[in-house]
Motif scaffolding. Structure first.
Motif, PDB file in Angstrom:
ATOM      1  N   VAL A   1       0.751  -1.027   0.010  1.00  0.00           N
ATOM      2  CA  VAL A   1      -0.008  -0.051  -0.175  1.00  0.00           C
ATOM      3  C   VAL A   1       0.883   1.076  -0.008  1.00  0.00           C
ATOM      4  CG1 VAL A   1      -1.613   1.368   1.204  1.00  0.00           C
ATOM      5  CG2 VAL A   1      -1.894  -1.137   1.087  1.00  0.00           C
ATOM      6  N   SER A   2       0.701   2.265  -1.033  1.00  0.00           N
ATOM      7  CA  SER A   2       1.439   3.522  -0.903  1.00  0.00           C
ATOM      8  C   SER A   2       0.398   4.395  -1.033  1.00  0.00           C
ATOM      9  CB  SER A   2       2.152   3.517  -2.089  1.00  0.00           C
ATOM     10  OG  SER A   2       3.304   2.420  -2.200  1.00  0.00           O
ATOM     11  N   PHE A   3       0.695   5.605  -0.171  1.00  0.00           N
ATOM     12  CA  PHE A   3      -0.376   6.872  -0.498  1.00  0.00           C
ATOM     13  C   PHE A   3       0.401   7.740   0.222  1.00  0.00           C
ATOM     14  CE2 PHE A   3      -2.127   4.921   3.074  1.00  0.00           C
ATOM     15  CZ  PHE A   3      -2.589   6.010   4.062  1.00  0.00           C
ATOM     16  N   GLU A   4      -0.157   8.963   0.227  1.00  0.00           N
ATOM     17  CA  GLU A   4       0.203  10.470   0.962  1.00  0.00           C
ATOM     18  C   GLU A   4      -1.035  11.154   1.370  1.00  0.00           C
ATOM     19  OE1 GLU A   4       4.362  11.312  -1.562  1.00  0.00           O
ATOM     20  OE2 GLU A   4       2.866  12.884  -1.430  1.00  0.00           O
ATOM     21  N   ALA A   5      -0.947  11.699   2.680  1.00  0.00           N
ATOM     22  CA  ALA A   5      -1.952  12.402   2.989  1.00  0.00           C
ATOM     23  C   ALA A   5      -1.201  13.950   3.412  1.00  0.00           C
ATOM     24  CB  ALA A   5      -2.597  11.977   4.184  1.00  0.00           C
ATOM     25  N   ARG A   6      -1.877  14.925   2.877  1.00  0.00           N
ATOM     26  CA  ARG A   6      -1.340  16.045   3.083  1.00  0.00           C
ATOM     27  C   ARG A   6      -1.869  16.855   4.133  1.00  0.00           C
ATOM     28  NH1 ARG A   6       2.477  17.493  -0.165  1.00  0.00           N
ATOM     29  NH2 ARG A   6       3.115  15.905  -1.804  1.00  0.00           N
ATOM     30  N   GLN A   7      -1.265  18.052   4.581  1.00  0.00           N
ATOM     31  CA  GLN A   7      -1.975  18.876   5.611  1.00  0.00           C
ATOM     32  C   GLN A   7      -3.281  19.472   5.254  1.00  0.00           C
ATOM     33  OE1 GLN A   7      -0.832  20.338   8.586  1.00  0.00           O
ATOM     34  NE2 GLN A   7      -2.901  21.561   8.466  1.00  0.00           N
ATOM     35  N   GLY A   8      -4.128  19.234   6.008  1.00  0.00           N
ATOM     36  CA  GLY A   8      -5.682  19.478   6.041  1.00  0.00           C
ATOM     37  C   GLY A   8      -6.527  18.489   4.943  1.00  0.00           C
ATOM     38  N   GLU A   9      -5.920  17.496   4.601  1.00  0.00           N
ATOM     39  CA  GLU A   9      -6.527  16.445   3.754  1.00  0.00           C
ATOM     40  C   GLU A   9      -7.360  15.842   4.542  1.00  0.00           C
ATOM     41  OE1 GLU A   9      -5.381  13.630  -0.191  1.00  0.00           O
ATOM     42  OE2 GLU A   9      -3.994  14.591   1.021  1.00  0.00           O
ATOM     43  N   SER A  10      -8.776  15.347   3.696  1.00  0.00           N
ATOM     44  CA  SER A  10      -9.441  14.225   4.563  1.00  0.00           C
ATOM     45  C   SER A  10      -9.172  13.041   3.422  1.00  0.00           C
ATOM     46  CB  SER A  10     -10.857  14.515   4.776  1.00  0.00           C
ATOM     47  OG  SER A  10     -10.956  15.752   5.287  1.00  0.00           O
ATOM     48  N   ARG A  11      -8.919  11.792   4.076  1.00  0.00           N
ATOM     49  CA  ARG A  11      -8.987  10.603   3.397  1.00  0.00           C
ATOM     50  C   ARG A  11     -10.015   9.739   3.928  1.00  0.00           C
ATOM     51  NH1 ARG A  11      -4.956   9.008  -0.636  1.00  0.00           N
ATOM     52  NH2 ARG A  11      -4.041  11.010  -1.123  1.00  0.00           N
ATOM     53  N   VAL A  12     -10.849   9.267   3.028  1.00  0.00           N
ATOM     54  CA  VAL A  12     -11.905   8.378   3.426  1.00  0.00           C
ATOM     55  C   VAL A  12     -11.531   6.904   2.554  1.00  0.00           C
ATOM     56  CG1 VAL A  12     -14.343   7.629   3.205  1.00  0.00           C
ATOM     57  CG2 VAL A  12     -13.571   9.982   3.304  1.00  0.00           C
ATOM     58  N   ILE A  13     -11.183   5.726   3.606  1.00  0.00           N
ATOM     59  CA  ILE A  13     -10.799   4.494   3.230  1.00  0.00           C
ATOM     60  C   ILE A  13     -12.022   3.542   3.406  1.00  0.00           C
ATOM     61  CG2 ILE A  13      -9.128   2.829   3.632  1.00  0.00           C
ATOM     62  CD1 ILE A  13      -7.454   5.207   5.186  1.00  0.00           C
ATOM     63  N   LEU A  14     -12.427   3.153   2.306  1.00  0.00           N
ATOM     64  CA  LEU A  14     -13.684   2.182   2.238  1.00  0.00           C
ATOM     65  C   LEU A  14     -13.034   0.880   2.121  1.00  0.00           C
ATOM     66  CD1 LEU A  14     -15.549   4.223  -0.303  1.00  0.00           C
ATOM     67  CD2 LEU A  14     -16.174   3.843   1.950  1.00  0.00           C
ATOM     68  N   GLY A  15     -13.738  -0.030   2.610  1.00  0.00           N
ATOM     69  CA  GLY A  15     -13.333  -1.554   2.369  1.00  0.00           C
ATOM     70  C   GLY A  15     -14.286  -2.600   3.230  1.00  0.00           C
ATOM     71  N   GLU A  16     -14.291  -3.644   2.958  1.00  0.00           N
ATOM     72  CA  GLU A  16     -15.168  -4.637   3.683  1.00  0.00           C
ATOM     73  C   GLU A  16     -14.504  -5.016   4.926  1.00  0.00           C
ATOM     74  OE1 GLU A  16     -15.506  -7.842   0.810  1.00  0.00           O
ATOM     75  OE2 GLU A  16     -17.578  -7.167   0.014  1.00  0.00           O
ATOM     76  N   ALA A  17     -15.374  -5.821   5.739  1.00  0.00           N
ATOM     77  CA  ALA A  17     -14.481  -6.327   6.914  1.00  0.00           C
ATOM     78  C   ALA A  17     -13.613  -7.148   6.561  1.00  0.00           C
ATOM     79  CB  ALA A  17     -15.733  -7.166   7.741  1.00  0.00           C
ATOM     80  N   GLY A  18     -12.312  -7.044   7.135  1.00  0.00           N
ATOM     81  CA  GLY A  18     -11.242  -7.845   6.879  1.00  0.00           C
ATOM     82  C   GLY A  18     -10.468  -7.406   5.813  1.00  0.00           C
ATOM     83  N   SER A  19     -10.502  -6.347   5.014  1.00  0.00           N
ATOM     84  CA  SER A  19      -9.673  -5.730   3.968  1.00  0.00           C
ATOM     85  C   SER A  19      -8.698  -4.969   4.365  1.00  0.00           C
ATOM     86  CB  SER A  19     -10.494  -4.863   3.274  1.00  0.00           C
ATOM     87  OG  SER A  19     -11.147  -3.784   3.812  1.00  0.00           O
ATOM     88  N   GLY A  20      -8.264  -4.915   5.927  1.00  0.00           N
ATOM     89  CA  GLY A  20      -7.008  -4.346   6.306  1.00  0.00           C
ATOM     90  C   GLY A  20      -7.233  -2.815   6.529  1.00  0.00           C
ATOM     91  N   LYS A  21      -8.282  -2.351   6.899  1.00  0.00           N
ATOM     92  CA  LYS A  21      -8.477  -0.929   7.074  1.00  0.00           C
ATOM     93  C   LYS A  21      -8.198  -0.670   8.472  1.00  0.00           C
ATOM     94  CE  LYS A  21     -13.117  -1.179   7.094  1.00  0.00           C
ATOM     95  NZ  LYS A  21     -14.086  -2.115   6.872  1.00  0.00           N
ATOM     96  N   THR A  22      -8.163  -1.496   9.392  1.00  0.00           N
ATOM     97  CA  THR A  22      -7.903  -1.274  10.774  1.00  0.00           C
ATOM     98  C   THR A  22      -6.255  -1.536  10.721  1.00  0.00           C
ATOM     99  OG1 THR A  22      -9.733  -1.734  11.620  1.00  0.00           O
ATOM    100  CG2 THR A  22      -7.879  -1.941  13.236  1.00  0.00           C
ATOM    101  N   VAL A  23      -5.879  -2.259  10.024  1.00  0.00           N
ATOM    102  CA  VAL A  23      -4.316  -2.605  10.108  1.00  0.00           C
ATOM    103  C   VAL A  23      -3.637  -1.335   9.414  1.00  0.00           C
ATOM    104  CG1 VAL A  23      -2.320  -3.998   9.334  1.00  0.00           C
ATOM    105  CG2 VAL A  23      -4.719  -4.976   9.804  1.00  0.00           C
ATOM    106  N   LEU A  24      -3.992  -0.813   8.523  1.00  0.00           N
ATOM    107  CA  LEU A  24      -3.587   0.433   7.928  1.00  0.00           C
ATOM    108  C   LEU A  24      -3.698   1.421   9.042  1.00  0.00           C
ATOM    109  CD1 LEU A  24      -4.300   1.632   4.589  1.00  0.00           C
ATOM    110  CD2 LEU A  24      -4.617   3.257   6.187  1.00  0.00           C
ATOM    111  N   LEU A  25      -4.629   1.723   9.743  1.00  0.00           N
ATOM    112  CA  LEU A  25      -4.474   2.826  10.703  1.00  0.00           C
ATOM    113  C   LEU A  25      -3.351   2.343  11.868  1.00  0.00           C
ATOM    114  CD1 LEU A  25      -8.261   3.931  11.412  1.00  0.00           C
ATOM    115  CD2 LEU A  25      -6.443   5.012   9.895  1.00  0.00           C
ATOM    116  N   LYS A  26      -3.463   1.119  12.108  1.00  0.00           N
ATOM    117  CA  LYS A  26      -2.453   0.706  13.178  1.00  0.00           C
ATOM    118  C   LYS A  26      -0.942   0.853  13.033  1.00  0.00           C
ATOM    119  CE  LYS A  26      -5.635  -2.017  16.224  1.00  0.00           C
ATOM    120  NZ  LYS A  26      -6.057  -3.331  16.665  1.00  0.00           N
TER     121      LYS A  26
END
Lengths: 256, 273
Positions: free
Chosen positions: B27-52
């Motif tokens: 997974v590669s991405f960048e979040a810039r100052q003041g940006e909002s990123r909405v991460i969509l995905g089914e259960a078990g798609s790795g969303k929580t792991v990404l935040l952790k």
């Protein structure tokens, strides 16, 4: 074959890493002394009733059983000696540790396990605290202080129970009982009787923490960890008591 | 081309593998100052792991995570505490400490994060302010178990924003809540974002949450959300991302999300529009 061994070996390794970190944290700040006091109360004061009860009845039953054997040699007067030695060296530390393991190891495992599955452990790390420093080290310190004290209490209550049985059922005089009990004990016994609970404290506290922090799989996982912690702690207490006894026997025979 | 503002958060080919399970893959991405990123995905798609992984709670098996320009993957746990004090994280199911009152919970980051060094007499006013922010005034002495799910979530938001972190991460903030409570929670998130101008990562499986983040802003005079006119949210704006089985399969703005032909991406959009 190697794959089969990999799991257990890694588990043991993880356990020793946790032990090392928990011990090292004793000497590092921040110190959570409030948590230590709280755990001392929970582990020590909370275990008093069951420790007193088991101590009393194990002393009483020892006196009853041994008096029969001693009667064959006409040595009922030495009941005090048998009760004192077996309690101080073996039964006191073992039974106390087992009772505390049943109460505390499982309690710690389920508490930490619930925190793990509800992400409270992660939250703790995210909010600037080391869970080992905050949760494991205070429990280890509290157990290491309280378990030897509980054992001493269990020993005394047990010897007292032996006296009650001896005087009221076995026609042994108070003086006979106490002097044979007192003379039977040497420093080696007392040392052994205090080293054991100190070692068991590590088992009781750390096995509970270890399984608690490894919990996965929701509420079902918490139940599993709780059982595993209690079973492992109890078995380890029996294994370790054998080895400690062996070491003390070896050491005392080497001195002679 | 010289870039004046380095990204707040940057993932470089991050993979996370637990035993045999791949939770995140490259997974590669960048979040810039003041940006909002909405991460969509089914259960078990790795969303929580990404935040952790963004918090350093999970170590990537390979790849690099940069937060405020510093590489988390080479840092020790004790060094990470300083970085984490600048990140607010709302855990799924709130993760409030059961044994502490709401006041103690919200005060926890102020008292335990060394780099914040909040003077003791400032703790209580800041806790009260944070709880007022989430409209949860008179609950200071209550325990988390005495509150409803929505109130717990709000208390957890107070704990997340009490330190005024420049980067906030929200893990499924509306999961398991009824639509009205969910809207209140989203309102609070947008309020937190717009009042403090924070960079926000929102993990969710509900498209309407993302829609709110992308198109609404908090009006502090009226105290409610209002629809922003096209482009009014300023630059940078909201970027949508979709995760499937640990891989980032979509990244772009709302128009391209809605125009996407991918059936997996489409499922999120269609289901809720």
């Amino acid at each position: 074959m190697l794959d089969l061994l990999k799991g257990p070996v890694l588990t043991v390794q993880d356990f020793f890493i946790l032990t090392g970190t928990a011990v090292r944290n004793i000497f590092r700040s921040p110190h959570y002394s409030d948590d230590i006091v709280l755990q001392m109360d929970a582990i020590g004061v909370g275990s008093m009733p069951i420790v007193v009860l088991t101590g009393f009845f194990s002393g009483a039953v020892m006196a009853l059983q041994m008096s029969r054997a001693l009667a064959q040699y006409g040595q009922v007067g030495r009941t005090g000696m048998i009760v004192a030695i077996s309690l101080v060296r073996e039964l006191g530390p073992d039974l106390t540790a087992l009772m505390v393991a049943g109460r505390t190891s499982s309690g710690i495992a389920s508490e930490l396990g619930s925190m793990k599955v509800t992400e409270q452990i992660d939250a703790m790390r995210a909010l600037g605290t080391d869970p080992i420093q905050k949760l494991v080290t205070p429990r280890l310190v509290a157990a290491a202080v309280m378990l030897p004290l509980l054992t001493i209490i269990a020993d005394f209550v047990g010897i007292f129970a032996g006296w009650v049985i001896s005087v009221f059922f076995l026609n042994v005089t108070t003086r006979q009982y106490w002097s044979s009990a007192w003379r039977a004990l040497v420093w080696n016994d007392v040392a052994q009787g205090l080293v054991k609970p100190f070692v068991f404290a590590f088992v009781v506290a750390l096995i509970g923490c270890f399984y608690g922090l490894r919990t996965t799989g929701g509420t079902q996982g918490v139940g599993r960890s709780t059982t595993q912690a209690m079973v492992t702690a109890s078995v380890l207490i029996f294994v370790l008591t054998y080895f400690i006894t062996q070491i003390f026997l070896y050491a005392s025979s080497a001195q002679m | 081309m010289a870039d004046p503002a380095p990204p707040i958060l940057r993932f470089e080919n991050v993979s996370v593998v637990f035993d045999d399970v791949t939770a995140l893959s490259k997974v590669s991405f960048e979040a810039r100052q003041g940006e909002s990123r909405v991460i969509l995905g089914e259960a078990g798609s790795g969303k929580t792991v990404l935040l952790k992984a963004a918090l350093g709670l999970v170590k990537p098996t390979s790849g690099k995570v940069y937060v405020f320009g510093r590489d988390l993957t080479t840092m020790r746990e004790r060094e990470l505490f300083e970085i984490r004090s600048k990140i607010g994280m709302l855990f799924q199911e709130s993760a409030l400490f059961d044994s502490l009152t709401i006041e103690e919970n919200v005060a926890y980051p102020l008292q335990n994060q060394k780099s914040i060094s909040c003077p003791p007499d400032q703790v209580r006013p800041r806790v009260e302010e944070a709880l007022k922010f989430v409209e949860l005034g008179g609950t200071l002495a209550k325990f988390p178990s005495e509150l409803s799910g929505g109130m717990r979530r709000r208390a957890a938001i107070a704990r997340t924003v009490v330190t005024n972190p420049p980067l906030t991460l929200y893990d499924s903030p509306t999961a398991g809540l009824d639509p009205i409570t969910a809207y209140t929670i989203m309102e609070l998130l947008i309020k937190a974002r717009d009042v403090a101008q924070t960079t926000t990562l929102l993990v969710t499986y509900r498209y309407q949450d993302g829609n709110l983040v992308a198109n609404f802003r908090y009006n502090s005079e009226q105290g409610r959300l209002e629809r922003a006119h096209n482009g009014d949210l300023g630059n940078p704006r909201t970027t949508f991302m979709a995760l499937r089985q640990g891989s980032l399969i979509f990244e772009g703005d709302q128009h391209s999300l809605e125009a996407s032909a991918d059936p997996y991406v489409n499922k999120f959009v269609k289901k809720h529009s």
